[in-house]
Design a protein around this motif. Structure first.
Motif, mmCIF file in Angstrom:
data_model
loop_
_atom_site.group_PDB
_atom_site.id
_atom_site.type_symbol
_atom_site.label_atom_id
_atom_site.label_comp_id
_atom_site.label_asym_id
_atom_site.label_seq_id
_atom_site.Cartn_x
_atom_site.Cartn_y
_atom_site.Cartn_z
ATOM 1 N N ILE A 1 0.803 -1.227 0.000
ATOM 2 C CA ILE A 1 0.000 0.000 0.000
ATOM 3 C C ILE A 1 0.836 1.277 0.000
ATOM 4 C CG2 ILE A 1 -0.330 0.174 2.504
ATOM 5 C CD1 ILE A 1 -3.010 0.799 -0.206
ATOM 6 N N ARG A 2 2.016 1.253 0.568
ATOM 7 C CA ARG A 2 2.831 2.467 0.648
ATOM 8 C C ARG A 2 3.877 2.574 -0.464
ATOM 9 N NH1 ARG A 2 0.841 4.432 5.118
ATOM 10 N NH2 ARG A 2 0.590 3.241 7.015
ATOM 11 N N GLU A 3 3.901 1.616 -1.365
ATOM 12 C CA GLU A 3 4.920 1.608 -2.421
ATOM 13 C C GLU A 3 4.526 2.510 -3.587
ATOM 14 O OE1 GLU A 3 7.897 0.249 -2.217
ATOM 15 O OE2 GLU A 3 7.451 -0.636 -0.271
ATOM 16 N N ASP A 4 5.522 3.093 -4.206
ATOM 17 C CA ASP A 4 5.337 3.888 -5.419
ATOM 18 C C ASP A 4 5.799 3.023 -6.585
ATOM 19 O OD1 ASP A 4 5.335 5.615 -7.539
ATOM 20 O OD2 ASP A 4 6.760 7.030 -6.676
ATOM 21 N N PHE A 5 4.861 2.407 -7.276
ATOM 22 C CA PHE A 5 5.209 1.463 -8.330
ATOM 23 C C PHE A 5 5.618 2.140 -9.628
ATOM 24 C CE2 PHE A 5 2.905 -1.246 -5.377
ATOM 25 C CZ PHE A 5 3.841 -2.264 -5.234
ATOM 26 N N THR A 6 5.755 3.451 -9.614
ATOM 27 C CA THR A 6 6.353 4.114 -10.774
ATOM 28 C C THR A 6 7.869 3.961 -10.735
ATOM 29 O OG1 THR A 6 6.484 6.270 -9.677
ATOM 30 C CG2 THR A 6 4.489 5.803 -10.959
ATOM 31 N N SER A 7 8.398 3.595 -9.560
ATOM 32 C CA SER A 7 9.854 3.494 -9.432
ATOM 33 C C SER A 7 10.321 2.176 -8.822
ATOM 34 C CB SER A 7 10.379 4.655 -8.583
ATOM 35 O OG SER A 7 9.811 4.593 -7.293
ATOM 36 N N CYS A 8 9.412 1.224 -8.605
ATOM 37 C CA CYS A 8 9.846 -0.061 -8.049
ATOM 38 C C CYS A 8 9.053 -1.204 -8.679
ATOM 39 C CB CYS A 8 9.740 -0.077 -6.531
ATOM 40 S SG CYS A 8 8.065 -0.029 -5.889
ATOM 41 N N SER A 9 9.614 -2.367 -8.584
ATOM 42 C CA SER A 9 9.036 -3.574 -9.155
ATOM 43 C C SER A 9 8.107 -4.259 -8.161
ATOM 44 C CB SER A 9 10.172 -4.527 -9.545
ATOM 45 O OG SER A 9 9.730 -5.849 -9.647
ATOM 46 N N LEU A 10 6.980 -4.722 -8.637
ATOM 47 C CA LEU A 10 6.037 -5.466 -7.786
ATOM 48 C C LEU A 10 6.705 -6.716 -7.226
ATOM 49 C CD1 LEU A 10 3.228 -6.065 -6.627
ATOM 50 C CD2 LEU A 10 2.646 -7.105 -8.835
ATOM 51 N N TYR A 11 7.361 -7.497 -8.081
ATOM 52 C CA TYR A 11 7.974 -8.747 -7.616
ATOM 53 C C TYR A 11 9.157 -8.490 -6.699
ATOM 54 C CZ TYR A 11 5.070 -11.326 -10.952
ATOM 55 O OH TYR A 11 4.018 -11.869 -11.633
ATOM 56 N N ASP A 12 9.938 -7.434 -6.949
ATOM 57 C CA ASP A 12 11.036 -7.099 -6.033
ATOM 58 C C ASP A 12 10.494 -6.702 -4.670
ATOM 59 O OD1 ASP A 12 12.878 -7.608 -8.034
ATOM 60 O OD2 ASP A 12 13.332 -5.491 -8.423
ATOM 61 N N THR A 13 9.398 -5.948 -4.672
ATOM 62 C CA THR A 13 8.781 -5.525 -3.413
ATOM 63 C C THR A 13 8.287 -6.734 -2.621
ATOM 64 O OG1 THR A 13 8.111 -3.421 -4.382
ATOM 65 C CG2 THR A 13 6.920 -4.123 -2.405
ATOM 66 N N LEU A 14 7.608 -7.639 -3.289
ATOM 67 C CA LEU A 14 7.114 -8.846 -2.619
ATOM 68 C C LEU A 14 8.273 -9.712 -2.136
ATOM 69 C CD1 LEU A 14 4.170 -9.744 -5.008
ATOM 70 C CD2 LEU A 14 3.962 -9.026 -2.624
ATOM 71 N N SER A 15 9.285 -9.889 -2.986
ATOM 72 C CA SER A 15 10.430 -10.729 -2.628
ATOM 73 C C SER A 15 11.161 -10.191 -1.405
ATOM 74 C CB SER A 15 11.403 -10.833 -3.807
ATOM 75 O OG SER A 15 10.803 -11.516 -4.884
ATOM 76 N N ALA A 16 11.288 -8.877 -1.303
ATOM 77 C CA ALA A 16 11.956 -8.260 -0.154
ATOM 78 C C ALA A 16 11.211 -8.539 1.143
ATOM 79 C CB ALA A 16 12.097 -6.756 -0.373
ATOM 80 N N GLN A 17 9.919 -8.856 1.032
ATOM 81 C CA GLN A 17 9.106 -9.156 2.207
ATOM 82 C C GLN A 17 8.922 -10.667 2.410
ATOM 83 O OE1 GLN A 17 8.019 -6.749 4.317
ATOM 84 N NE2 GLN A 17 9.103 -5.289 3.032
ATOM 85 N N GLY A 18 9.653 -11.461 1.626
ATOM 86 C CA GLY A 18 9.612 -12.910 1.792
ATOM 87 C C GLY A 18 8.571 -13.638 0.950
ATOM 88 N N VAL A 19 7.881 -12.926 0.077
ATOM 89 C CA VAL A 19 6.899 -13.547 -0.818
ATOM 90 C C VAL A 19 7.595 -13.690 -2.172
ATOM 91 C CG1 VAL A 19 4.614 -13.370 -1.861
ATOM 92 C CG2 VAL A 19 5.011 -12.443 0.435
ATOM 93 N N ILE A 20 8.088 -14.888 -2.445
ATOM 94 C CA ILE A 20 8.948 -15.116 -3.604
ATOM 95 C C ILE A 20 8.145 -15.712 -4.766
ATOM 96 C CG2 ILE A 20 11.075 -16.191 -4.420
ATOM 97 C CD1 ILE A 20 11.478 -14.349 -1.968
#
Length: 124
Positions: A31-50
């Motif tokens: 919810i707090r991510e700005d997906f104009t500058s980050c990847s959805l899968y990278d964001t999930l992976s960083a939180q342990g959802v691979i």
């Protein structure tokens, strides 16, 4: 369901219109991510959802007025539609996505292999 719509550009032109649908359990991670500058899968992976396994299907159909407006094409022109489901290694659904692109600007590469064949040839 959490819905994320993204318009992707290539060489300054709208290239694809992507809609991702994720289970609400992932909402606190996103919810707090700005997906104009980050990847959805990278964001999930960083939180342990691979993301582990994806299943995709490509179809073609005419573009709607909404899609045509965003993709800088005419309504009714051919559109490629990639429907994708991404799972974890435990087969938990992470994302259902639909990515639409002008058909004449789209290219897909597929790798096909026979499961177990690598092991028979000493590659597994």
């Amino acid at each position: 369901v959490f819905r994320l719509e993204r318009l992707r550009y290539l060489d300054g032109e709208g290239y694809s219109l992507a809609n991702s649908y994720l289970p609400l359990v992932y909402l606190p991670l996103l919810i707090r991510e700005d997906f104009t500058s980050c990847s959805l899968y990278d964001t999930l992976s960083a939180q342990g959802v691979i993301p582990y396994e994806g299943r995709q299907q490509v179809t073609f159909r005419p573009a709607s007025a909404y899609e045509a407006m965003h993709l800088e094409m005419k309504a009714g022109e051919p559109l490629s539609v990639l429907a994708s489901r991404m799972y974890t290694a435990k087969e938990q659904l992470i994302e259902y996505a639909v990515v639409k692109s002008p058909a004449y600007k789209t290219s897909y590469e597929m790798v096909v292999y026979r499961e177990g064949a690598g092991a028979q040839q000493g590659k597994g």
